[in-house]
Design an enzyme around this catalytic site. Structure first.
Site, PDB file in Angstrom:
ATOM      1  CB  SER A 175      -0.940   0.135   1.315  1.00 51.07           C
ATOM      2  OG  SER A 175      -1.248   1.159   1.615  1.00 51.07           O
ATOM      3  CE1 TYR A 188      -4.480  -2.278   4.500  1.00 54.65           C
ATOM      4  CE2 TYR A 188      -3.692  -0.056   4.030  1.00 54.65           C
ATOM      5  CZ  TYR A 188      -4.396  -1.304   3.580  1.00 54.65           C
ATOM      6  OH  TYR A 188      -4.301  -1.864   2.168  1.00 54.65           O
TER       7      TYR A 188
HETATM    8  N1  LIG Z   1      -8.310  -0.783  -2.422  1.00 48.23           N
HETATM    9  C1  LIG Z   1      -7.593  -0.261  -2.346  1.00 48.23           C
HETATM   10  O1  LIG Z   1      -7.380   1.049  -2.415  1.00 48.23           O
HETATM   11  C2  LIG Z   1      -6.078  -0.746  -1.615  1.00 48.23           C
HETATM   12  C3  LIG Z   1      -4.938  -0.042  -1.616  1.00 48.23           C
HETATM   13  C4  LIG Z   1      -3.864  -0.498  -1.212  1.00 48.23           C
HETATM   14  C5  LIG Z   1      -3.819  -1.737  -0.887  1.00 48.23           C
HETATM   15  N2  LIG Z   1      -4.843  -2.706  -1.054  1.00 48.23           N
HETATM   16  C6  LIG Z   1      -4.450  -3.962  -0.590  1.00 48.23           C
HETATM   17  O2  LIG Z   1      -4.920  -4.657  -1.784  1.00 48.23           O
HETATM   18  C7  LIG Z   1      -5.282  -5.986  -1.134  1.00 48.23           C
HETATM   19  C8  LIG Z   1      -6.984  -6.394  -1.827  1.00 48.23           C
HETATM   20  O3  LIG Z   1      -7.774  -5.464  -1.198  1.00 48.23           O
HETATM   21  P1  LIG Z   1      -9.056  -5.177  -2.109  1.00 48.23           P
HETATM   22  O4  LIG Z   1      -9.090  -3.674  -2.028  1.00 48.23           O
HETATM   23  O5  LIG Z   1      -9.260  -5.995  -3.276  1.00 48.23           O
HETATM   24  O6  LIG Z   1      -9.951  -5.742  -0.923  1.00 48.23           O
HETATM   25  P2  LIG Z   1     -11.386  -6.488  -0.820  1.00 48.23           P
HETATM   26  O7  LIG Z   1     -12.048  -6.328  -1.973  1.00 48.23           O
HETATM   27  O8  LIG Z   1     -12.026  -5.996   0.268  1.00 48.23           O
HETATM   28  O9  LIG Z   1     -10.855  -8.024  -1.013  1.00 48.23           O
HETATM   29  C9  LIG Z   1     -10.243  -8.530   0.269  1.00 48.23           C
HETATM   30  C10 LIG Z   1     -10.163 -10.089   0.242  1.00 48.23           C
HETATM   31  O10 LIG Z   1      -9.643 -10.538   1.323  1.00 48.23           O
HETATM   32  C11 LIG Z   1     -10.388 -11.640   1.795  1.00 48.23           C
HETATM   33  N3  LIG Z   1     -10.098 -11.665   3.169  1.00 48.23           N
HETATM   34  C12 LIG Z   1     -10.288 -10.640   4.107  1.00 48.23           C
HETATM   35  N4  LIG Z   1     -10.115 -11.163   5.251  1.00 48.23           N
HETATM   36  C13 LIG Z   1      -9.847 -12.495   5.181  1.00 48.23           C
HETATM   37  C14 LIG Z   1      -9.542 -13.629   6.111  1.00 48.23           C
HETATM   38  N5  LIG Z   1      -9.381 -13.281   7.425  1.00 48.23           N
HETATM   39  N6  LIG Z   1      -9.227 -14.800   5.462  1.00 48.23           N
HETATM   40  C15 LIG Z   1      -9.197 -15.072   4.343  1.00 48.23           C
HETATM   41  N7  LIG Z   1      -9.494 -14.158   3.477  1.00 48.23           N
HETATM   42  C16 LIG Z   1      -9.775 -12.799   3.699  1.00 48.23           C
HETATM   43  C17 LIG Z   1     -11.860 -11.272   1.290  1.00 48.23           C
HETATM   44  O11 LIG Z   1     -12.744 -12.189   1.326  1.00 48.23           O
HETATM   45  P3  LIG Z   1     -13.718 -12.712   2.604  1.00 48.23           P
HETATM   46  O12 LIG Z   1     -14.063 -11.597   3.230  1.00 48.23           O
HETATM   47  O13 LIG Z   1     -14.734 -13.430   1.855  1.00 48.23           O
HETATM   48  O14 LIG Z   1     -12.842 -13.448   3.274  1.00 48.23           O
HETATM   49  C18 LIG Z   1     -11.581 -10.808  -0.181  1.00 48.23           C
HETATM   50  O15 LIG Z   1     -11.625 -11.644  -0.997  1.00 48.23           O
HETATM   51  C19 LIG Z   1      -5.283  -5.922   0.293  1.00 48.23           C
HETATM   52  O16 LIG Z   1      -4.321  -6.452   0.964  1.00 48.23           O
HETATM   53  C20 LIG Z   1      -5.349  -4.285   0.433  1.00 48.23           C
HETATM   54  O17 LIG Z   1      -4.699  -4.259   1.727  1.00 48.23           O
HETATM   55  C21 LIG Z   1      -5.987  -2.300  -1.529  1.00 48.23           C
END
Ligand SMILES: NC(=O)c1ccc[n+]([C@@H]2O[C@H](COP(=O)([O-])OP(=O)(O)OC[C@H]3O[C@@H](n4cnc5c(N)ncnc54)[C@H](OP(=O)(O)O)[C@@H]3O)[C@@H](O)[C@H]2O)c1
Length: 283
Positions: A175, A188
């Site tokens: 991130s 985070y």
């Molecule tokens: N979106 C952004 O702006 C952004 C920016 C920087 C970094 N990121 C990083 O990118 C990655 C993906 O984020 P995203 O935005 O795509 O989020 P997202 O759409 O909320 O997806 C998160 C995924 O992780 C799974 N997950 C969460 N907790 C879990 C657990 N305890 N065990 C197993 N699976 C779990 C969720 O499925 P379930 O809830 O069904 O378990 C979902 O598939 C993350 O590491 C996040 O920190 C995102």
């Protein structure tokens, strides 16, 4: 247009004519050597939503047999069905990376459908954003477990086999917060800083064995993770304006970078953080 006859000895077609490859065939073979994931197996945590879903789709469409790991059965089933409908080989595993036992159980369950992975993508992540003064030890533990401990334990579990087989790709998602304070970084940000340091440790540990470890660094990506922030259109617009490209990220923006880092062509790239952020970090 037919390609010039390559210097290697030409093959003959069954009817005796020279069977020289077309320019397109030469290009396809070349691109396949660099990027095709045919014959590879990938495990993508968080592959049922957002960036993880975008990456799982990209790896599967590039030829990888792909296992999606998350907690929610319905979103996993939908993602797997979409991949299978597109002709990809995919399976889902339900599990929770929120505890040490859960991580260990999932690590074993994820190899059941197709065997040991060649590619691990750690995309599962949480961002609970309490005001800094109110962050509890439980918040710390919950965030660190999913965001940093799971990538460590899964990478350690799979990379040994990858090294023995001479090919492995560990891909993390960090991130902006690993590099700067940004939108209430809190615990985070600390977890994402840990992920990038973990990547460097893995790159060092597995260097020379065919296993690489790299990180994709998103900007602000429109996914369920930040659904609450997306309720404020002014803030979303302001974040888009901070990029060089002029928009916030989408899950599909990670496709090419993920395929590149997963493929054979990136063998000499390890310990690298690749910003996929529309130029947000250039400021
Ligand atoms: N979106 C952004 O702006 C952004 C920016 C920087 C970094 N990121 C990083 O990118 C990655 C993906 O984020 P995203 O935005 O795509 O989020 P997202 O759409 O909320 O997806 C998160 C995924 O992780 C799974 N997950 C969460 N907790 C879990 C657990 N305890 N065990 C197993 N699976 C779990 C969720 O499925 P379930 O809830 O069904 O378990 C979902 O598939 C993350 O590491 C996040 O920190 C995102």
């Amino acid at each position: 247009m037919r390609a010039p006859i390559p210097p290697s000895s030409p093959a003959f077609a069954g009817d005796g004519r020279l069977d020289t490859p077309t320019t397109e065939e030469i290009m396809n073979d070349y691109l396949a050597d660099l990027f095709s994931l045919d014959g590879r197996t990938a495990v993508v945590t968080g592959g049922s939503s957002g960036i993880g879903r975008g990456i799982a789709t990209a790896l599967a469409r590039a030829g990888a047999t792909t296992v999606i790991v998350a907690r929610g059965e319905e979103r996993i089933a939908r993602t797997v069905a979409d991949l299978q409908d597109a002709g990809c080989r995919a399976a889902g595993v339900v599990g929770d990376l929120g505890s040490r036992d859960g991580i260990r159980t999932l690590a074993e369950a994820a190899v059941e459908p197709f065997g040991e992975p060649d590619i691990l993508v750690n995309s599962a992540g949480i961002n609970i954003r309490p005001p800094f003064a109110e962050i509890t030890e439980d918040d710390w533990d919950a965030t660190m477990t999913v965001n940093a401990l799971a990538p460590f334990l899964l990478g350690q579990r799979y990379a040994t086999g990858m090294a023995e087989r001479g090919y492995g790709r560990l891909i993390h998602i960090s991130s902006q917060q690993a590099h700067r304070a940004f939108v209430s970084s809190g615990v985070y940000g600390a977890s994402k800083g840990a992920v990038e340091s973990l990547m460097r440790s893995e790159a060092e540990a597995w260097g020379g064995s065919g296993v690489t470890s790299n990180t994709l660094v998103p900007g602000f990506v429109l996914t369920p993770l930040n659904a609450r922030l997306q309720e404020d259109p002014a803030q979303i617009a302001a974040l888009a304006e901070r990029t060089m490209i002029g928009r916030n990220g989408l899950p599909e923006d990670f496709a090419a970078a993920a395929v590149f880092l997963a493929g054979a062509g990136s063998a000499y790239i390890t310990g690298h953080s690749l910003f996929v952020d529309g130029g947000l970090s250039v400021h």
